[in-house]
Design a protein around this motif. Structure first.
Motif, PDB file in Angstrom:
ATOM      1  N   ARG A 173       0.846  -1.192   0.000  1.00  0.00           N
ATOM      2  CA  ARG A 173       0.000   0.000   0.000  1.00  0.00           C
ATOM      3  C   ARG A 173       0.883   1.243   0.000  1.00  0.00           C
ATOM      4  O   ARG A 173       1.959   1.261   0.600  1.00  0.00           O
ATOM      5  N   GLU A 174       0.410   2.299  -0.622  1.00  0.00           N
ATOM      6  CA  GLU A 174       1.189   3.536  -0.682  1.00  0.00           C
ATOM      7  C   GLU A 174       1.396   4.139   0.695  1.00  0.00           C
ATOM      8  O   GLU A 174       2.385   4.847   0.936  1.00  0.00           O
ATOM      9  N   ASP A 175       0.458   3.883   1.627  1.00  0.00           N
ATOM     10  CA  ASP A 175       0.562   4.464   2.965  1.00  0.00           C
ATOM     11  C   ASP A 175       1.229   3.530   3.962  1.00  0.00           C
ATOM     12  O   ASP A 175       1.177   3.765   5.166  1.00  0.00           O
ATOM     13  N   CYS A 176       1.883   2.474   3.494  1.00  0.00           N
ATOM     14  CA  CYS A 176       2.591   1.557   4.392  1.00  0.00           C
ATOM     15  C   CYS A 176       3.816   2.259   4.985  1.00  0.00           C
ATOM     16  O   CYS A 176       4.709   2.671   4.248  1.00  0.00           O
ATOM     17  N   PRO A 177       3.882   2.401   6.334  1.00  0.00           N
ATOM     18  CA  PRO A 177       5.008   3.109   6.958  1.00  0.00           C
ATOM     19  C   PRO A 177       6.135   2.193   7.426  1.00  0.00           C
ATOM     20  O   PRO A 177       7.136   2.663   7.973  1.00  0.00           O
ATOM     21  N   LEU A 178       5.982   0.882   7.233  1.00  0.00           N
ATOM     22  CA  LEU A 178       6.922  -0.091   7.785  1.00  0.00           C
ATOM     23  C   LEU A 178       8.325   0.123   7.216  1.00  0.00           C
ATOM     24  O   LEU A 178       8.497   0.331   6.023  1.00  0.00           O
ATOM     25  N   GLU A 179       9.339   0.049   8.093  1.00  0.00           N
ATOM     26  CA  GLU A 179      10.728   0.208   7.668  1.00  0.00           C
ATOM     27  C   GLU A 179      11.532  -1.077   7.797  1.00  0.00           C
ATOM     28  O   GLU A 179      12.532  -1.247   7.099  1.00  0.00           O
ATOM     29  N   ARG A 180      11.092  -1.979   8.702  1.00  0.00           N
ATOM     30  CA  ARG A 180      11.820  -3.227   8.931  1.00  0.00           C
ATOM     31  C   ARG A 180      10.814  -4.368   8.961  1.00  0.00           C
ATOM     32  O   ARG A 180       9.770  -4.289   9.621  1.00  0.00           O
ATOM     33  N   PHE A 181      11.146  -5.471   8.259  1.00  0.00           N
ATOM     34  CA  PHE A 181      10.239  -6.612   8.176  1.00  0.00           C
ATOM     35  C   PHE A 181      11.038  -7.893   8.382  1.00  0.00           C
ATOM     36  O   PHE A 181      12.097  -8.084   7.777  1.00  0.00           O
ATOM     37  N   HIS A 182      10.503  -8.786   9.246  1.00  0.00           N
ATOM     38  CA  HIS A 182      11.222 -10.000   9.619  1.00  0.00           C
ATOM     39  C   HIS A 182      10.299 -11.211   9.522  1.00  0.00           C
ATOM     40  O   HIS A 182       9.174 -11.184  10.017  1.00  0.00           O
ATOM     41  N   LEU A 183      10.797 -12.267   8.891  1.00  0.00           N
ATOM     42  CA  LEU A 183      10.137 -13.580   8.930  1.00  0.00           C
ATOM     43  C   LEU A 183      11.132 -14.557   9.547  1.00  0.00           C
ATOM     44  O   LEU A 183      12.201 -14.781   8.980  1.00  0.00           O
ATOM     45  N   PHE A 184      10.787 -15.127  10.690  1.00  0.00           N
ATOM     46  CA  PHE A 184      11.704 -16.029  11.386  1.00  0.00           C
ATOM     47  C   PHE A 184      11.036 -17.387  11.516  1.00  0.00           C
ATOM     48  O   PHE A 184      10.158 -17.591  12.354  1.00  0.00           O
ATOM     49  N   LYS A 210      13.359  -0.841   4.431  1.00  0.00           N
ATOM     50  CA  LYS A 210      14.795  -0.760   4.145  1.00  0.00           C
ATOM     51  C   LYS A 210      15.555  -1.994   4.645  1.00  0.00           C
ATOM     52  O   LYS A 210      16.632  -2.296   4.144  1.00  0.00           O
ATOM     53  N   PHE A 211      14.995  -2.665   5.651  1.00  0.00           N
ATOM     54  CA  PHE A 211      15.656  -3.814   6.268  1.00  0.00           C
ATOM     55  C   PHE A 211      14.716  -5.008   6.203  1.00  0.00           C
ATOM     56  O   PHE A 211      13.552  -4.912   6.606  1.00  0.00           O
ATOM     57  N   CYS A 212      15.206  -6.135   5.708  1.00  0.00           N
ATOM     58  CA  CYS A 212      14.398  -7.350   5.627  1.00  0.00           C
ATOM     59  C   CYS A 212      15.244  -8.548   6.034  1.00  0.00           C
ATOM     60  O   CYS A 212      16.391  -8.679   5.600  1.00  0.00           O
ATOM     61  N   SER A 213      14.676  -9.394   6.881  1.00  0.00           N
ATOM     62  CA  SER A 213      15.351 -10.649   7.223  1.00  0.00           C
ATOM     63  C   SER A 213      14.377 -11.803   7.062  1.00  0.00           C
ATOM     64  O   SER A 213      13.234 -11.724   7.511  1.00  0.00           O
ATOM     65  N   VAL A 214      14.823 -12.848   6.371  1.00  0.00           N
ATOM     66  CA  VAL A 214      14.054 -14.075   6.205  1.00  0.00           C
ATOM     67  C   VAL A 214      14.980 -15.200   6.644  1.00  0.00           C
ATOM     68  O   VAL A 214      15.942 -15.528   5.948  1.00  0.00           O
ATOM     69  N   GLU A 215      14.690 -15.796   7.806  1.00  0.00           N
ATOM     70  CA  GLU A 215      15.625 -16.739   8.400  1.00  0.00           C
ATOM     71  C   GLU A 215      14.930 -18.024   8.839  1.00  0.00           C
ATOM     72  O   GLU A 215      13.772 -18.010   9.259  1.00  0.00           O
TER      73      GLU A 215
END
Length: 422
Positions: A173-184, A210-215
Motif C-alpha cells: 500500500r502507498e501508505d505503508c510506513p513499515l521500515e523493517r520486516f522480519h520472517l523467522f 529498508k531492512f528485511c530478514s528471512v531466516e
C-alpha cells in the motif's frame, strides 16, 4: 533513580498477593517486562494497571504458555491499547477462543499510538491474519514488524505459513510506513486466502522497507525471493539458514541502475562453493553493495577449497564499493592482508578520487577527506541491546572497528595510481 533493564517473571498458576504487588512494582521500575502467562483474572488486572502507568514499561514480551480466557485476553489487550509508554511488544503462543480474541487484538492494536516495534508468533497472527496484519501495518505507528515461529503452531508443508496474497496487499500500500520486516521460521504460502477487503489499492512494490530478514525458512528459493522482491528500496538483507544455494535471484537487488542493496548477510553453509565463486565474479558490478557477511559453522569451512579465495581476493581488489567483508572461518590472515588496502580505499572514498572520475573535489574539502581517511571505521550494522529484547530480531555481528592505514591516505592523494597499488 535508574530503572531495571528487564524483569523476567515465569509462569504461576496460583499467584499470591506478594506476587501481584511485585508485578505492579516492576511495571514502573523496569524498562522491560518478560512474562510467561499466569493464572487468575486478578494477575491480568494488575498487569493491565501496570502497563497503563505513565512511567510503565517500554518493552513487553508476553508468552502465552497455556490457554487464557477471553476476559483475561481483553484485560491484557486493554493495557496494550491505552499504554502511553509501550514501544516494543512481543506476543507469543496461542489464545482461545481464536475468533473473539483475534477481534480484540485487532481493536487493541488499532487504538495504540505508542508502539514502534511489534513481534507476533504465527499462532497469534493466525487468529485473524488479514485483520491483524492490516491493522498492525497500516493503522499504527509500528515501524518494525516480526512474524516468528512457535513449535506448536499450525504447519503447512512442514513450515508455518502466512498467505502471500494478504502479505503482498498490505505491504504494498502507498501508505505503508513499515521500515523493517522480519520472517523467522515462517514462510510465505503460495496458496491464496480469501480476503475481506476485495478492493486492492496496492501498488506493485513496497517503497518503505529498508531492512528485511528471512531466516530459518528452508523452502525453495522462489517463494523466498518472491517476498523479497516486494521491496524496491531494500538496503539490508539477512538470509540465514534458508537452504538457498543459488544466489543469482539476488542479482536485481545488486546489479543495475535499480540496485539498492548495501548490506547482505548469508549463512555460508547454505551456499555451494561454485555459487560463491560466481557471486564474487559479479562483485565489481555491484555498485551499491558496501558490506557482505558470511556466517558459517566452523566445521563447514573444510568443505570449501582455496580456489574461491583467489576469485574473491581479485574481485574485492577490483570492487570500488565494497567496504567490509566478514567471512569468519572461511578467511585467513593472508586473505585479510590481500584485501585490507582495497577495502580501506573504498571506505576512504576511492570512487570519487580515482582517475577517470567525473567528480571534481574542491580544494577546501581535502582536509575533511584526509581526516576521514585517517580515522574511518567500518559502518556498524549491529543490533542494539534494545532491539535484542525482542528476540525475533536477527542478531547481526558487529563488524570490526579498524582505522585506515597511512598508506591509504597516500594512495588517495595519488588518485591516478590507485590501480597500481592493488
Amino acid at each position: 533513580p535508574n530503572k531495571i533493564e528487564c524483569a523476567y517473571l515465569d509462569h504461576r498458576e496460583n499467584v499470591s498477593p506478594e506476587y501481584l504487588a511485585l508485578l505492579i512494582s516492576l511495571s514502573n521500575k523496569a524498562e522491560g517486562l518478560d512474562l510467561v502467562s499466569f493464572g487468575g483474572d486478578t494477575a491480568y488486572s494488575c498487569l493491565m494497571a501496570g502497563i497503563l502507568q505513565s512511567d510503565g514499561p517500554q518493552v513487553l514480551a508476553f508468552r502465552c504458555r497455556d490457554s487464557i480466557s477471553l476476559h483475561q485476553a481483553n484485560l491484557l489487550f486493554k493495557g496494550i491499547a491505552f499504554s502511553p509508554s509501550l514501544e516494543k511488544l512481543l506476543l507469543r503462543g496461542k489464545f482461545e477462543p481464536r475468533e473473539d480474541i483475534g477481534k480484540a487484538l485487532v481493536d487493541s492494536l488499532g487504538k495504540n499510538r505508542s508502539l514502534k516495534r511489534l513481534g507476533l508468533s504465527i499462532g497469534i497472527l493466525d487468529m485473524d491474519v488479514e485483520g491483524v496484519l492490516r491493522t498492525a501495518i497500516l493503522e499504527t505507528q509500528v515501524q518494525s514488524l516480526g512474524i516468528i515461529r512457535e513449535g506448536a503452531d499450525f504447519e503447512y508443508d512442514g513450515i508455518p505459513c502466512i498467505p502471500f496474497n494478504i502479505l503482498r496487499d498490505v505491504l504494498c500500500r502507498e501508505d505503508c510506513p513499515l521500515e523493517r520486516f522480519h520472517l523467522f521460521g515462517v514462510a510465505p504460502s503460495s496458496r491464496p486466502v480469501a480476503m475481506n477487503d476485495n478492493e486492492l489499492n496496492s501498488t506493485s512494490m513496497n517503497s518503505s522497507v529498508k531492512f528485511c530478514s528471512v531466516e530459518f525458512v528452508e523452502l525453495d528459493c522462489s517463494r523466498i525471493m518472491e517476498t523479497i522482491g516486494l521491496f524496491q528500496s531494500i538496503e539490508t538483507l539477512c538470509l540465514n539458514f534458508n537452504g538457498i544455494s543459488d544466489l543469482s535471484p539476488l542479482d536485481p537487488l545488486l546489479i543495475g541502475s535499480n540496485a539498492t542493496l548495501k548490506s547482505l548477510v548469508l549463512s555460508a553453509d547454505d551456499v555451494e562453493e561454485t555459487d560463491v565463486i560466481e557471486f564474487f565474479r559479479k562483485l565489481p558490478e555491484m555498485k551499491c553493495l558496501r558490506h557482505v557477511f558470511f556466517w558459517e559453522d566452523p566445521d563447514d569451512a573444510d568443505n570449501y577449497s582455496h580456489s574461491w579465495k583467489d576469485v574473491a581476493v581479485d574481485a574485492i581488489r577490483r570492487s570500488k564499493s565494497l567496504e567490509c567483508f566478514e567471512g569468519g572461518h572461511f578467511v585467513d590472515e593472508n586473505f585479510i592482508d590481500e584485501t585490507k588496502v582495497a577495502l580501506s580505499l573504498n571506505r576512504g572514498g576511492r570512487r570519487a578520487l580515482e582517475a577517470g572520475s567525473s567528480s571534481v573535489l574542491a580544494a577546501n574539502l581535502w582536509p575533511r577527506v584526509l581526516e576521514r581517511a585517517m580515522n574511518i571505521v567500518y559502518c556498524d550494522y549491529s543490533i542494539s541491546e534494545e532491539e535484542k529484547q525482542l528476540d525475533y530480531e536477527s542478531e547481526a555481528k558487529s563488524p570490526p572497528v579498524e582505522s585506515t592505514r597511512v598508506d591509504v591516505v597516500f594512495w588517495l592523494l595519488r588518485e591516478k595510481m590507485v590501480g597500481q597499488c592493488l
